[in-house]
Every structure is written in C-alpha cells, then in structure tokens.
Design an enzyme around this catalytic site. Structure first.
Site, PDB file in Angstrom:
ATOM      1  N   HIS A 164       0.760  -1.454   0.310  1.00 15.79           N
ATOM      2  CA  HIS A 164       0.064   0.069  -0.362  1.00 15.79           C
ATOM      3  C   HIS A 164       0.640   0.985  -0.377  1.00 15.79           C
ATOM      4  CE1 HIS A 164      -3.868   2.049   0.037  1.00 15.79           C
ATOM      5  NE2 HIS A 164      -3.901   1.608   0.780  1.00 15.79           N
ATOM      6  N   ASP A 386     -12.007  -6.952 -18.536  1.00 11.57           N
ATOM      7  CA  ASP A 386     -12.496  -8.068 -18.989  1.00 11.57           C
ATOM      8  C   ASP A 386     -11.266  -8.617 -19.676  1.00 11.57           C
ATOM      9  OD1 ASP A 386     -13.377  -9.942 -20.642  1.00 11.57           O
ATOM     10  OD2 ASP A 386     -14.755  -8.640 -21.853  1.00 11.57           O
TER      11      ASP A 386
END
Length: 443
Positions: A164, A386
């Site tokens: 992070h 996708d």
C-alpha cells in the site's frame, strides 16, 4: 475447508526493462506511515474460460507487458542506513525485479460457494489471496505485487495483494484495467505512459530519515482473527435513493447534493455502533480514506500513480450518533470532507516528520468496537476488467488489515448499486442481521 492445489509460482518481470528515469521513487509521510500495515488484498471472480484459450499463459504474458508500464509494481523496497544520525530511509527501487504470479486449482469450490445468497463470506476464502500476513516493510525482500489465479469448478478467481506504500485503490484498478486490455486484445500502442504522483509535499527534505529504533523490529503478523465475520451487504439503487431521501427529510438538502457513499457510510456507522455494546457517553469514530489528487493545491493528475490517501476522521459520542439521526450523521461526514484543505495535509506531513508515530496495524488495535473505517470507493470501475473471456461477476476484499468495523465499498454489478464488504465481531453481526431498521435499507 476448500482444497487448493498450487500448480506454480513464478516471478514475472517487465517485458522491456528500461531503467532511464525509473531508478528511485522517494516515499512521503503518507506512505511511510504504512510501513507496518498489511498488503492490501482484493479479488475479482470471473466465469470460467475455455481452457483451449490457454488463459494462464495469456495472463502471464500480458502481465509482463503491463508491468512495463506500471513499473513501480515490479520494483522492491530499499533501505538506506544513515550512520551520521542513526536513522534509515526507504525508497522504491524500480529495478524490474518483478511481480509474483501464482497458479492454483480448487476443483471442489464452485461460484455458488463464494457468492452466497445471504452475503456471508466463507472462512476458507482467505487462501484465494496471496500475501497473507505480509507487511509493507517486507517489501524489502518480497514482491510489491502478487497475483493468484485460482481455477474453480465453474469459475476463476484472481486474487491479489499489493504494497500500500506503492499504490492506492485508484492506482491498482488503473493497473488492472491496463492489464486486462492488453490481455484481451494483445495491444498496448494507445496506452499512455505512467504519470507518477511526485513529491507533492512542498518544503520537505527527501529522503525522510526515520530513527532506527522505529524500524528494527516489525510487529508480529496479525492474522485475521476467527472471531471476525465477513458479510457483503448489497444496497440497491432503490435502497440508496431511500437513504438519500431520509437524509434530505431530516436536514433539508437537495437530493443531488447527497453523496451515495456518504449516505450509506452514515447508515452503516449508526447501525454498527448501535449494536456494539458501548455506553452512550463513549466516543465513536468514522474514518474515511480520502483521495488527495484533486484536493491538493495545485491538484495532481487524476490518473497519477502512487499512494495519495489521507485518513480523515469524524468523532462524536455513541449517544449523539444514535439520538441525532441519519441526516445528522451524514452531515458530520460531509462537513468533515468538505472542510479538508491543502493546509491540513501539509500540517499532517510536517507533524509526522517531527513526531513519527508509524501506524502499527490497520488503524489501531483498540478500535474493535467503537469505530468504522470506510475504504475503497464505488467509483472504481471494477467490473470493466475483461481479460478476454467475460467481465467479472463479483469483487471481494481480502482479510488483510481487518478489524471490526472495516467497510470496503465497491460498486455493485447493477448500475447505481453499492456493495459493502464488512468485517464485524460475531455478536455485532448477529444483532445487525436482526435489526429491521437496518435491513429495510439494505437489499
């Protein structure tokens, strides 16, 4: 317990390793405060592709191309010892060491085992995520990004863990969008080069020197306690409209001024704290992760890469939160976010350097009942990723940095909906699921 067989684990490096201009990324106080925080974990569930498409090979090859653009993810954390003042400094070395890619199979698990009608999350789900128990400082030896592709009976889950300090939610999902585009069409000619956040804290000397005593011993890894329960609460477009109407009715704001995220956050905050067993005079807090990109002066590029998050907080008493109503709770969150200025961020950074208090785990071990932590955002376009065999059918958060009251917000699969992946103590969850007032605003 699900059976998972790990087929392979490999390091994927950028396709073209060009070191020019990529050698070093200095870390800001906002980054360094996360030195002992777990890697962030997220995951996407997909329908199962045709094995004839060789999708594992395609994922690995396209990842190499994506890392050439998002090169910080292929680097490592480096530490420099400053003997003159007994301190250390950290930076991201963009050396192209690579990201971890894991291929696993779990034939005993189906999509229905993960997407339960009641929104409950099975305990075994944690093994579908890499980097469990790994903290930001472990990036000295561990990859800054790891991905685990698990083939299920009728689906595929891509779980990932990332450091992070290197990136926030906006950056990781931009990376995923790029990776999926390359995987689906094999082209990268029209993709823009990466814009880094830069050193946006004016007047500060870099690298920042941290006393050795603050970095010598990493706190023990804190695994997700079995006492925590996970639940995904689904808010339909109608649910959210009703919440916003209730806010308007109580405080008189026009509907278009009521943020869906803030309305749902206020509803979750009031409902969870109501069942946390706290006294009326005790303090309660709502933390909200704020993207600073467009709040800084001058603002940063909306698409810039890095960790640009500030944790803001609203504090009140349990009694006031309960008695004042949803509209009031919404207004506290809204006013806090509207009041944040560039000066607040500058003062935070300067104070952190003067009096370093590195966050040890999550947002503090004491916050198990008195707080909620709002993270992620329904603005992230998680369902547009996708890879060539269909869009995701669900998004989930992994178990890292989990304390009771952690709320991870995602957009729902239907337009205008919000899913909240919540981590709660069992007794709080039981009471919440019996709360008619809460459930009537949750689909």
């Amino acid at each position: 317990m699900a059976d998972v067989t790990f087929i392979s684990s490999s390091i994927v490096r950028p396709q073209i390793i060009n070191q020019e201009g990529r050698e070093k990324i200095h870390l800001t106080p906002f980054d360094l405060n996360l030195l002992y925080v777990d890697y962030t974990q997220r995951g996407l569930l997909f329908p199962k592709p045709d094995p004839e498409t060789h999708f594992i090979s395609r994922l690995r090859t396209s990842l190499s191309s994506a890392l050439d653009i998002y090169f910080p993810f292929a680097g490592r954390l480096n530490k420099v010892e400053n003997h003159e003042d007994e301190t250390v400094s950290f930076y991201i070395n963009c050396d192209g060491s690579g990201a971890k890619f894991i291929h696993a199979v779990s034939d005993s698990v189906s999509v229905s085992d993960l997407l339960r009608p009641d929104g409950s999350v099975p305990d075994f789900f944690r093994i579908f995520y890499p980097m469990n128990g790994v903290k930001s400082i472990d990036g000295l030896s561990e990859p800054l990004l790891a991905l685990q592709v698990t083939e299920m009976r009728d689906g595929v889950f891509i779980g990932f863990g990332y450091n992070h300090m290197v990136a926030d939610g906006a950056s990781i999902w931009n990376f995923f969008r790029t990776w999926s585009k390359i995987c689906s069409n094999g082209q990268r000619e029209n993709l823009q080069p990466l814009a880094l956040k830069g050193l946006f804290v004016d007047g500060m000397d870099f690298p920042i020197h941290i006393p050795v005593s603050d970095t010598e011993t990493s706190p023990p890894s804190r695994e997700l306690s079995p006492t925590f329960k996970e639940r995904v609460f689904h808010f339909t477009k109608r649910n959210i409209s009703d919440l916003k109407a209730k806010v308007n009715g109580e405080i008189g704001l026009r509907d278009h001024k009521v943020s869906s995220l803030q309305a749902v956050s206020a509803h979750m905050w009031r409902s969870i704290i109501r069942h946390s067993g706290l006294n009326q005079e005790e303090k309660t807090r709502c933390f909200v992760a704020v993207d600073l990109r467009q709040r800084l002066n001058p603002p940063l590029d909306k698409e810039c890469f890095g960790h640009v998050i500030y944790n803001s907080v609203v504090t009140t008493t349990v009694g006031e939160l309960h008695d004042q109503g949803l509209g009031w709770a919404f207004l506290q969150i809204n006013n806090m976010l509207r009041s944040l200025t560039n000066e607040d961020y500058r003062i935070y950074a300067e104070n952190w350097v003067r009096n370093m208090k590195i966050q040890k785990s999550g947002l503090g071990s004491k916050m198990t009942r008195d707080s909620v932590i709002v993270s992620s955002s329904p603005r992230f376009e998680v369902y547009d990723n996708d890879f060539g065999w269909g869009k995701p059918i669900a998004v989930r958060a992994g178990p890292s940095n989990s304390i009771s009251g952690k709320l991870v917000f995602f957009r729902g699969i239907e337009e205008g909906c919000i899913d909240v992946h919540a981590f709660l103590l069992p007794d709080v969850l039981v009471k919440l699921l019996a709360d008619v007032e809460f459930l009537e605003k949750c689909g």
